[in-house]
Scaffold this active site. Structure first.
Site, PDB file in Angstrom:
ATOM      1  N   PHE A 271      -5.130   5.827   8.820  1.00 13.61           N
ATOM      2  CA  PHE A 271      -5.135   5.471   7.402  1.00 13.61           C
ATOM      3  C   PHE A 271      -6.466   5.782   6.725  1.00 13.61           C
ATOM      4  O   PHE A 271      -6.890   5.108   5.802  1.00 13.61           O
ATOM      5  CB  PHE A 271      -4.704   4.005   7.186  1.00 13.61           C
ATOM      6  CG  PHE A 271      -3.212   3.897   7.137  1.00 13.61           C
ATOM      7  CD1 PHE A 271      -2.467   3.994   8.294  1.00 13.61           C
ATOM      8  CD2 PHE A 271      -2.540   3.783   5.928  1.00 13.61           C
ATOM      9  CE1 PHE A 271      -1.090   3.967   8.260  1.00 13.61           C
ATOM     10  CE2 PHE A 271      -1.161   3.762   5.875  1.00 13.61           C
ATOM     11  CZ  PHE A 271      -0.444   3.848   7.049  1.00 13.61           C
ATOM     12  N   LEU A 272      -7.086   6.825   7.211  1.00  9.41           N
ATOM     13  CA  LEU A 272      -8.304   7.327   6.552  1.00  9.41           C
ATOM     14  C   LEU A 272      -8.071   8.754   6.083  1.00  9.41           C
ATOM     15  O   LEU A 272      -9.010   9.535   6.046  1.00  9.41           O
ATOM     16  CB  LEU A 272      -9.496   7.274   7.505  1.00  9.41           C
ATOM     17  CG  LEU A 272     -10.287   5.967   7.619  1.00  9.41           C
ATOM     18  CD1 LEU A 272     -11.592   6.197   8.361  1.00  9.41           C
ATOM     19  CD2 LEU A 272     -10.586   5.347   6.255  1.00  9.41           C
ATOM     20  N   GLY A 275      -6.132  11.806  -0.128  1.00 10.67           N
ATOM     21  CA  GLY A 275      -4.987  12.489  -0.737  1.00 10.67           C
ATOM     22  C   GLY A 275      -4.870  12.147  -2.198  1.00 10.67           C
ATOM     23  O   GLY A 275      -5.853  11.792  -2.856  1.00 10.67           O
ATOM     24  N   CYS A 282       6.593   0.020  -0.241  1.00  8.82           N
ATOM     25  CA  CYS A 282       5.875  -1.171   0.241  1.00  8.82           C
ATOM     26  C   CYS A 282       4.447  -1.302  -0.280  1.00  8.82           C
ATOM     27  O   CYS A 282       4.093  -2.304  -0.884  1.00  8.82           O
ATOM     28  CB  CYS A 282       5.856  -1.176   1.764  1.00  8.82           C
ATOM     29  SG  CYS A 282       7.481  -1.486   2.447  1.00  8.82           S
TER      30      CYS A 282
HETATM   31  C1  UDX Z   1       4.081   0.865   5.126  1.00  5.70           C
HETATM   32  C2  UDX Z   1       3.362   0.246   6.325  1.00  5.70           C
HETATM   33  O1  UDX Z   1       2.615   1.271   7.004  1.00  5.70           O
HETATM   34  C3  UDX Z   1       4.366  -0.415   7.269  1.00  5.70           C
HETATM   35  O2  UDX Z   1       3.693  -1.087   8.314  1.00  5.70           O
HETATM   36  C4  UDX Z   1       5.196  -1.422   6.473  1.00  5.70           C
HETATM   37  O3  UDX Z   1       6.194  -2.023   7.278  1.00  5.70           O
HETATM   38  C5  UDX Z   1       5.860  -0.745   5.296  1.00  5.70           C
HETATM   39  O4  UDX Z   1       4.864  -0.118   4.476  1.00  5.70           O
HETATM   40  P1  UDX Z   1       5.462   3.103   4.682  1.00  5.70           P
HETATM   41  O5  UDX Z   1       5.665   2.619   3.289  1.00  5.70           O
HETATM   42  O6  UDX Z   1       6.630   3.655   5.423  1.00  5.70           O
HETATM   43  O7  UDX Z   1       4.875   1.935   5.617  1.00  5.70           O
HETATM   44  O8  UDX Z   1       4.356   4.254   4.606  1.00  5.70           O
HETATM   45  P2  UDX Z   1       2.904   4.508   5.185  1.00  5.70           P
HETATM   46  O9  UDX Z   1       2.976   5.360   6.380  1.00  5.70           O
HETATM   47  O10 UDX Z   1       2.156   3.230   5.297  1.00  5.70           O
HETATM   48  O11 UDX Z   1       2.285   5.396   4.011  1.00  5.70           O
HETATM   49  C6  UDX Z   1       2.192   4.849   2.685  1.00  5.70           C
HETATM   50  C7  UDX Z   1       1.552   5.818   1.747  1.00  5.70           C
HETATM   51  O12 UDX Z   1       0.169   5.983   2.072  1.00  5.70           O
HETATM   52  C8  UDX Z   1       2.143   7.236   1.761  1.00  5.70           C
HETATM   53  O13 UDX Z   1       2.254   7.703   0.434  1.00  5.70           O
HETATM   54  C9  UDX Z   1       1.121   8.052   2.541  1.00  5.70           C
HETATM   55  O14 UDX Z   1       1.127   9.401   2.164  1.00  5.70           O
HETATM   56  C10 UDX Z   1      -0.158   7.357   2.147  1.00  5.70           C
HETATM   57  N1  UDX Z   1      -1.242   7.504   3.142  1.00  5.70           N
HETATM   58  C11 UDX Z   1      -1.086   7.012   4.396  1.00  5.70           C
HETATM   59  C12 UDX Z   1      -2.439   8.121   2.768  1.00  5.70           C
HETATM   60  O15 UDX Z   1      -2.603   8.559   1.621  1.00  5.70           O
HETATM   61  N2  UDX Z   1      -3.430   8.211   3.696  1.00  5.70           N
HETATM   62  C13 UDX Z   1      -3.325   7.730   4.962  1.00  5.70           C
HETATM   63  O16 UDX Z   1      -4.279   7.853   5.739  1.00  5.70           O
HETATM   64  C14 UDX Z   1      -2.099   7.106   5.330  1.00  5.70           C
END
Ligand code: UDX
Length: 462
Positions: A271-272, A275, A282
């Site tokens: 999650f680093l 973008g 969520c």
């Molecule tokens: C999230 C949580 O990760 C999960 O634990 C919870 O149950 C539901 O919400 P999800 O919504 O499926 O899951 O997506 P996630 O993979 O968390 O990504 C969310 C958003 O963050 C996406 O738009 C993704 O592109 C963005 N993201 C993710 C980033 O911009 N950078 C990252 O490093 C990770």
């Protein structure tokens, strides 16, 4: 707080487990994946979904949305006889001791959760509860802290004094779309929230053999853990997006910087990724919810407001990059690769692309959209765009680039990386790429001759 180790000795054997009948109310992402997963693990699972169209698809073994492996696991569970979709909620209330609530809790205009589906489920359940058997109701929907306690109270209200024997638990779901089946079977942790410890055995019977620690807390603590976890992830993303902005000003490369930060074990690389902002059903919703919760309880929500602002500003920054790259947007053909909020899903809720489209249309661009899975949802949910002469939706990645002046990449499907960029270079009028997810192999892409811009790298032409 009790960890599972203390509880394992009380767990019943697997034969007994197969006798447990589990009811699931709501077959959305969480409900359907939970149903299929529990059925696969050997439980008898009955699912009620109030949307008849969706219910009929599920009865035929057709997954109503795209999620890797979902279709395969759905058929497997149906064929095993462990999974059944039922027409009436009463069927599962009568025969299942454990009832999971997985109905939707969309966010309302005032940025609080819409609890009407939970309220309706409470009423239905209350109407059919037998008075002489204990039922354990497990809240899995994403809800504000305090909901489980409310749910119990509401059921008693609807029972109007009739004899009632229910207990409530909160077992939040942490699965990610695009990895939902994997995450179901391989959770990092299982949080079991209970206010009455007498039901812990009943719940650990279901969860004891998952490869994860189990943490037993109160229902409100479980709910807060879910909300705070998602908000922590949002915070990490907005943090790295901020750092990527300063990288562009300093002439640093965010990929080097984030690797250097993330290699600290206390921080981690997950999650680093910088973008154009986070979307989905969520993270944005939970951020709004925590801000509302803090305000309601008179705690300063400044941290989460900043996370939200940084995320909202990503589209303005992207627009600035587009303007800078094209010089003039009016009349240009702009290809957008990406409609879903991320790779691995056809879910377009809160997708950054949906925010980008009106800006580009206002500037007079012609848009060509491509996504490996989400075009269908886009056409259904935005019929006005389907008939807009300035928008074309394609099912072919190469067709999307014909005569294009710019490709903007807004989500992170692997397919983009593998595209034939030699061919795409020839198809485009002016071969420029703005990579909003830093997904394309760099600097290899430059060898084809593209002008290529990414997030968190000095903006000057490469
Ligand atoms: C999230 C949580 O990760 C999960 O634990 C919870 O149950 C539901 O919400 P999800 O919504 O499926 O899951 O997506 P996630 O993979 O968390 O990504 C969310 C958003 O963050 C996406 O738009 C993704 O592109 C963005 N993201 C993710 C980033 O911009 N950078 C990252 O490093 C990770």
């Amino acid at each position: 707080m009790v960890l599972l180790e203390e509880k394992l000795e009380r767990v019943k054997d697997s034969e007994e487990k197969k006798e447990i009948k589990i009811g699931i109310v709501g077959a959305g992402y969480v409900g359907l994946v939970t149903s299929i997963g529990l059925a696969y693990k050997g439980f008898k699972v009955l699912v009620f979904e109030k949307n008849k169209e969706k219910l009929n698809l599920l009865k035929k073994g057709i997954a109503p949305f795209y999620e890797p492996d979902l279709q395969k696991f759905l058929l497997n569970s149906l064929n095993s006889g462990n999974l059944e979709f039922v027409d009436e909620i009463s069927q599962l209330v009568k025969s299942c001791k454990h009832i999971y609530i997985c109905v939707g809790t969309p966010i309302k205009e005032d940025q609080t959760y819409d609890m009407s589906f939970l309220d309706a489920a409470a009423k239905e359940i209350a109407n059919h509860l037998p008075s002489n058997e204990q039922k354990i109701i497990i809240i899995k929907s994403t809800v504000p802290p305090g909901t489980a306690k409310w749910f119990k109270k509401i059921i008693y209200r609807y029972r109007r004094g009739k004899k009632t024997n229910i207990e409530i638990a909160s077992i939040p779901e942490f699965l990610r779309e695009g990895n939902a089946i994997y995450d179901f079977f391989n959770p990092n942790r299982i949080i079991i929230g209970v206010d009455n410890k007498s039901i812990i055995d009943d719940l650990t019977q279901i969860y004891h053999d998952f490869p994860a620690p189990i943490l037993i807390v109160s229902t409100t603590e479980a709910e807060l853990i879910k909300l705070a976890s998602n908000c922590f992830l949002s915070t990490k993303i907005s943090f790295i997006n901020s750092i990527s902005d300063i990288c562009e000003k300093l002439g640093c490369d965010i990929e080097n910087v984030r690797t250097g930060i993330g290699l600290d074990n206390r921080i981690g690389l997950d999650f680093l990724k910088p973008g154009i902002g986070f979307g989905g059903s969520c993270l944005p919703k939970d951020l709004e919810a925590i801000i509302s919760l803090f305000k309601e309880k008179q705690v300063d929500p400044i941290l989460f407001e900043a996370v939200k602002k940084i995320n909202n500003d990503r589209i303005t920054l992207l627009m600035n990059k587009i303007k800078k790259a094209l010089w003039n947007i009016k009349g240009k053909i702009i290809t957008i690769w990406g409609i879903s909020f991320k790779a691995g899903t056809d879910d377009i809720r809160e997708s950054p692309t949906l925010k980008l489209i009106p800006h580009l249309l206002n500037e007079g661009a012609y848009l060509v959209l491509y996504d490996p899975k989400a075009t269908h949802n886009f056409k259904n949910q935005f019929p006005q765009y389907s008939i807009n002469p300035n928008i074309k939706i394609t099912e072919d990645i190469y067709e999307s680039t014909v005569n294009s002046n710019l490709i903007v990449i807004t989500n992170d499907w692997e397919e983009y990386k593998k595209a034939d960029f030699f061919k795409i270079y020839e198809l485009m009028e002016t071969p420029i790429i703005i990579d909003g997810r830093n997904i394309i192999n760099y600097p290899e892409i430059l060898e084809y001759g593209f002008e290529y811009y990414r997030i968190g790298v000095i903006y000057e032409s490469t």
